[in-house]
Design an enzyme around this catalytic site. Structure first.
Site, PDB file in Angstrom:
ATOM      1  N   THR A  61       0.846  -1.192   0.000  1.00 39.85           N
ATOM      2  CA  THR A  61       0.000   0.000   0.000  1.00 39.85           C
ATOM      3  C   THR A  61       0.883   1.245   0.000  1.00 39.85           C
ATOM      4  O   THR A  61       2.099   1.148  -0.210  1.00 39.85           O
ATOM      5  CB  THR A  61      -1.028  -0.073   1.158  1.00 39.85           C
ATOM      6  N   LYS A  65       3.487   1.273  -3.973  1.00 41.39           N
ATOM      7  CA  LYS A  65       2.955   0.523  -5.119  1.00 41.39           C
ATOM      8  C   LYS A  65       3.848   0.615  -6.346  1.00 41.39           C
ATOM      9  O   LYS A  65       3.911  -0.315  -7.145  1.00 41.39           O
ATOM     10  CB  LYS A  65       1.531   0.975  -5.444  1.00 41.39           C
ATOM     11  N   ASP A 102      -6.734  -3.614  -7.523  1.00 42.13           N
ATOM     12  CA  ASP A 102      -7.608  -2.486  -7.147  1.00 42.13           C
ATOM     13  C   ASP A 102      -8.786  -2.314  -8.103  1.00 42.13           C
ATOM     14  O   ASP A 102      -9.923  -2.096  -7.674  1.00 42.13           O
ATOM     15  CB  ASP A 102      -6.804  -1.180  -7.105  1.00 42.13           C
ATOM     16  N   GLY A 127     -10.505  12.853 -10.607  1.00 40.92           N
ATOM     17  CA  GLY A 127      -9.166  12.570 -10.079  1.00 40.92           C
ATOM     18  C   GLY A 127      -8.329  11.893 -11.147  1.00 40.92           C
ATOM     19  O   GLY A 127      -8.871  11.288 -12.087  1.00 40.92           O
ATOM     20  N   GLY A 130      -2.643   8.057  -8.761  1.00 39.11           N
ATOM     21  CA  GLY A 130      -2.331   6.638  -8.811  1.00 39.11           C
ATOM     22  C   GLY A 130      -3.562   5.753  -8.683  1.00 39.11           C
ATOM     23  O   GLY A 130      -3.646   4.696  -9.310  1.00 39.11           O
ATOM     24  N   ASN A 151      -9.844  16.235 -13.787  1.00 39.55           N
ATOM     25  CA  ASN A 151      -8.940  16.446 -12.657  1.00 39.55           C
ATOM     26  C   ASN A 151      -8.646  17.936 -12.488  1.00 39.55           C
ATOM     27  O   ASN A 151      -8.698  18.697 -13.444  1.00 39.55           O
ATOM     28  CB  ASN A 151      -7.630  15.684 -12.919  1.00 39.55           C
ATOM     29  N   LYS A 156      -2.887  15.924 -16.255  1.00 38.20           N
ATOM     30  CA  LYS A 156      -2.744  14.553 -15.755  1.00 38.20           C
ATOM     31  C   LYS A 156      -3.878  13.664 -16.257  1.00 38.20           C
ATOM     32  O   LYS A 156      -3.671  12.500 -16.602  1.00 38.20           O
ATOM     33  CB  LYS A 156      -2.685  14.535 -14.226  1.00 38.20           C
TER      34      LYS A 156
HETATM   35  P1  ATR Z   1      -4.046   8.592  -5.096  1.00 37.52           P
HETATM   36  O1  ATR Z   1      -3.033   7.493  -4.994  1.00 37.52           O
HETATM   37  O2  ATR Z   1      -5.101   8.574  -4.034  1.00 37.52           O
HETATM   38  O3  ATR Z   1      -4.628   8.705  -6.459  1.00 37.52           O
HETATM   39  P2  ATR Z   1      -2.522  10.928  -5.739  1.00 37.52           P
HETATM   40  O4  ATR Z   1      -1.802  10.203  -6.818  1.00 37.52           O
HETATM   41  O5  ATR Z   1      -1.776  11.870  -4.850  1.00 37.52           O
HETATM   42  O6  ATR Z   1      -3.239   9.916  -4.763  1.00 37.52           O
HETATM   43  O7  ATR Z   1      -3.742  11.703  -6.428  1.00 37.52           O
HETATM   44  C1  ATR Z   1      -4.614  12.519  -5.695  1.00 37.52           C
HETATM   45  C2  ATR Z   1      -5.731  13.012  -6.599  1.00 37.52           C
HETATM   46  O8  ATR Z   1      -6.628  13.826  -5.850  1.00 37.52           O
HETATM   47  C3  ATR Z   1      -5.246  13.885  -7.751  1.00 37.52           C
HETATM   48  O9  ATR Z   1      -6.109  13.678  -8.845  1.00 37.52           O
HETATM   49  C4  ATR Z   1      -5.399  15.291  -7.152  1.00 37.52           C
HETATM   50  O10 ATR Z   1      -5.520  16.320  -8.098  1.00 37.52           O
HETATM   51  P3  ATR Z   1      -4.192  16.996  -8.737  1.00 37.52           P
HETATM   52  O11 ATR Z   1      -3.670  16.010  -9.738  1.00 37.52           O
HETATM   53  O12 ATR Z   1      -4.675  18.239  -9.334  1.00 37.52           O
HETATM   54  O13 ATR Z   1      -3.248  17.210  -7.581  1.00 37.52           O
HETATM   55  C5  ATR Z   1      -6.691  15.128  -6.416  1.00 37.52           C
HETATM   56  N1  ATR Z   1      -6.884  16.123  -5.353  1.00 37.52           N
HETATM   57  C6  ATR Z   1      -6.251  16.181  -4.161  1.00 37.52           C
HETATM   58  N2  ATR Z   1      -6.704  17.217  -3.428  1.00 37.52           N
HETATM   59  C7  ATR Z   1      -7.663  17.842  -4.172  1.00 37.52           C
HETATM   60  C8  ATR Z   1      -8.513  18.987  -3.971  1.00 37.52           C
HETATM   61  N3  ATR Z   1      -8.478  19.689  -2.828  1.00 37.52           N
HETATM   62  N4  ATR Z   1      -9.363  19.323  -4.961  1.00 37.52           N
HETATM   63  C9  ATR Z   1      -9.413  18.601  -6.108  1.00 37.52           C
HETATM   64  N5  ATR Z   1      -8.646  17.533  -6.352  1.00 37.52           N
HETATM   65  C10 ATR Z   1      -7.772  17.150  -5.408  1.00 37.52           C
END
Ligand code: ATR
Length: 273
Positions: A61, A65, A102, A127, A130, A151, A156
């Protein structure tokens, strides 16, 4: 007893030992499953030691990963696509195989447990981290009519859509791509909810038939779930079922048995309440 573990950092919050203990009991498998906190720069060393010491399989986790992806000597197609591994298995020939369960976990929870439909539906994912990369292949294999990934950071999402375009109809970009469009299934995979926030989504994207799934779970409904319920979505769920289903798929990879997940989802829900 065969040895299994989950590696993470932090790891205290992990529900995996409880889930796998329940599976093992149910299936009559003699196995031990531990949660191990690994230093962030020592994944490969810890994994080497684990397998050298008789370990048969690992769950992996946050934040390992991608380390596990590099560590695996063989990868499933899903894991290769995901660029991330959450399940390692020591194969008969001594090679450590990497898979990612997943996406299957998400699809099983939505389709088999909740009775929702993906095939032929308009699907929105919020989103592009990952978590999304990990689920796109199994989701696209369900053949949604369209899949839009939006997103906060538009590039991304666009990048993900380009990488998975050969598997089906997928587009990606900023939240403004939603415009006036409506969706049958909305999956939140942004981590905004962890800090009590929620991406600014137009409520016009929901119809009275929309199903809303948050990959996050907790004792309380998440901000995304509250938003969906407030705007009268047809059905709303959190990611606890996905957690148990991805574990069940790992268990199957290791032991060749499919545990019954419903009682375990119920059990974990009660522990959390
Ligand atoms: P995970 O493994 O959970 O996907 P991550 O790779 O850090 O974690 O991705 C987090 C996701 O949540 C991303 O899509 C991020 O948007 P950004 O790519 O713009 O950073 C999104 N995210 C995190 N906080 C956010 C917020 N306050 N509002 C909108 N999107 C958010």
């Amino acid at each position: 007893q065969d040895k299994y573990a989950v590696f993470g950092n932090p790891i205290k919050q992990s529900r995996s030992p409880v889930i796998h203990a329940a599976f093992a009991r149910q299936c009559g498998e003699a196995m031990q499953y531990r949660a191990v906190r690994v230093d962030t720069d020592k994944f490969a060393r810890a994994a080497d030691r684990f397998f050298a010491g008789g370990g048969r399989g690992l769950n992996v986790t946050v934040p390992f990963k991608q380390d596990a992806f590099r560590y695996a000597g063989r990868l499933s197609e899903r894991a290769r696509r995901a660029g991330a591994v959450n399940t390692l298995k020591l194969a008969e020939d001594g090679v450590v195989e990497g898979d990612n369960t997943d996406g299957i976990g998400l699809v099983r929870d939505m389709v088999a447990n909740l009775g929702w439909v993906v095939q032929g539906q308009r699907v929105l994912i919020v989103g592009a981290g990952g978590a999304v990369r990990g689920v796109l292949e199994p989701l696209l294999r369900e053949r949604p009519r369209e899949l839009l990934v939006v997103n906060r950071t538009a590039e991304k999402a666009a990048q993900l859509a380009a990488e998975f375009a050969d598997l089906g109809s997928i587009e990606g970009g900023g939240i403004e791509l939603i415009g006036e469009r409506q969706f049958d299934l909305v999956i939140n995979a942004s981590s905004a909810g962890l800090s009590g926030e929620m991406p600014a989504l137009p409520s016009t994207l929901l119809t009275e038939r929309s199903c809303c799934y948050d990959m996050i779970y907790g004792a309380e409904p998440t901000p995304f779930m509250r938003w969906a319920a407030h705007h009268a979505a047809w059905a709303v769920a959190d990611g606890l079922g996905m957690l148990v289903e991805q574990a069940a798929q790992s268990f199957y990879i290791w032991r060749g048995q499919r545990p019954e997940t419903r009682p375990v989802i119920h059990q974990v829900r009660q522990v959390m309440a």
